[in-house]
Design an enzyme around this catalytic site. Structure first.
Site, PDB file in Angstrom:
ATOM      1  CG  HIS A 103      13.010  14.014  -9.035  1.00  0.00           C
ATOM      2  ND1 HIS A 103      12.599  13.023  -9.902  1.00  0.00           N
ATOM      3  CD2 HIS A 103      14.226  14.413  -9.484  1.00  0.00           C
ATOM      4  CE1 HIS A 103      13.529  12.839 -10.819  1.00  0.00           C
ATOM      5  NE2 HIS A 103      14.521  13.674 -10.601  1.00  0.00           N
ATOM      6  CG  HIS A 105      17.479  18.005  -9.409  1.00  0.00           C
ATOM      7  ND1 HIS A 105      18.475  17.072  -9.227  1.00  0.00           N
ATOM      8  CD2 HIS A 105      16.639  17.461 -10.337  1.00  0.00           C
ATOM      9  CE1 HIS A 105      18.252  16.030 -10.006  1.00  0.00           C
ATOM     10  NE2 HIS A 105      17.148  16.241 -10.696  1.00  0.00           N
TER      11      HIS A 105
HETATM   12  P1  AMP Z   1      16.720  13.179 -12.842  1.00  0.00           P
HETATM   13  O1  AMP Z   1      15.679  12.088 -12.977  1.00  0.00           O
HETATM   14  O2  AMP Z   1      17.505  13.341 -14.092  1.00  0.00           O
HETATM   15  O3  AMP Z   1      16.160  14.470 -12.375  1.00  0.00           O
HETATM   16  O4  AMP Z   1      17.781  12.718 -11.777  1.00  0.00           O
HETATM   17  C1  AMP Z   1      17.538  11.826 -10.751  1.00  0.00           C
HETATM   18  C2  AMP Z   1      18.432  12.208  -9.616  1.00  0.00           C
HETATM   19  O5  AMP Z   1      18.247  11.250  -8.594  1.00  0.00           O
HETATM   20  C3  AMP Z   1      19.928  12.233  -9.934  1.00  0.00           C
HETATM   21  O6  AMP Z   1      20.438  13.497  -9.537  1.00  0.00           O
HETATM   22  C4  AMP Z   1      20.506  11.088  -9.116  1.00  0.00           C
HETATM   23  O7  AMP Z   1      21.779  11.405  -8.603  1.00  0.00           O
HETATM   24  C5  AMP Z   1      19.489  10.945  -8.008  1.00  0.00           C
HETATM   25  N1  AMP Z   1      19.326   9.598  -7.453  1.00  0.00           N
HETATM   26  C6  AMP Z   1      19.261   8.431  -8.118  1.00  0.00           C
HETATM   27  N2  AMP Z   1      19.045   7.412  -7.263  1.00  0.00           N
HETATM   28  C7  AMP Z   1      18.942   7.956  -6.033  1.00  0.00           C
HETATM   29  C8  AMP Z   1      18.723   7.439  -4.712  1.00  0.00           C
HETATM   30  N3  AMP Z   1      18.559   6.130  -4.507  1.00  0.00           N
HETATM   31  N4  AMP Z   1      18.706   8.301  -3.675  1.00  0.00           N
HETATM   32  C9  AMP Z   1      18.877   9.631  -3.872  1.00  0.00           C
HETATM   33  N5  AMP Z   1      19.103  10.183  -5.081  1.00  0.00           N
HETATM   34  C10 AMP Z   1      19.126   9.373  -6.146  1.00  0.00           C
END
Ligand code: AMP
Length: 144
Positions: A103, A105
């Protein structure tokens, strides 16, 4: 590198098994509000194709993925009156990744405004839904 886990939270969101606040979708990507936003308007662009991260992804997905990133970056900038847009992406735990489906950001930025912590505090869902509507409006009437 561990294998892709099809039961990671974003895979479940992509399959519609758990809820999310959607902003945009097409045949290759889904865009959702980050539930722990580092700034108002923080969204996540998910490719539908399964991979843990950029490291094991099929390079064919990068074109549609980053086309969506660009469209969304412009929309969040417009919707939140941002001066810039942060685009970031983590690969594996050592690099800060916490959800193991690739994903990107996309975070609107204003000069001098501090980012909130990564994976910090859960946002109010009503507020997130309002922010999603602001981004959808910008997508529907782009100024660039
Ligand atoms: P990263 O894997 O470090 O890039 O971060 C994962 C991102 O997903 C973080 O910014 C979390 O706040 C976000 N996150 C985790 N669970 C969910 C969810 N159920 N829906 C939307 N965002 C999420």
């Amino acid at each position: 590198m561990p294998a892709y886990d099809p039961n990671n939270i974003f895979a479940k969101i992509l399959r519609g098994e758990i809820p999310s606040i959607k902003v945009y979708e097409d045949s290759d990507t889904l865009v959702i509000m980050d539930i722990m936003p580092q700034a108002d308007g923080h969204v996540l662009v998910l490719p539908r194709a399964p991979s843990r991260s950029l490291l094991d992804a099929d390079p064919a997905i990068f074109k549609p993925l980053f086309e969506t990133v660009q469209v969304i970056a412009r929309a969040v900038q417009q919707a939140f009156g941002a001066e810039g847009v942060l685009v970031k992406q983590f690969n594996e735990e050592a690099a800060g990744q916490t959800v193991f489906h690739l994903h990107v950001h996309v975070v609107p930025r204003k000069a001098g405004e501090a980012l909130r912590p990564h994976s910090g505090k859960m946002a109010d869902m009503t507020l997130l839904a309002r922010h999603a509507e602001m981004i959808k409006q910008a997508l529907n009437s782009p100024q660039t």
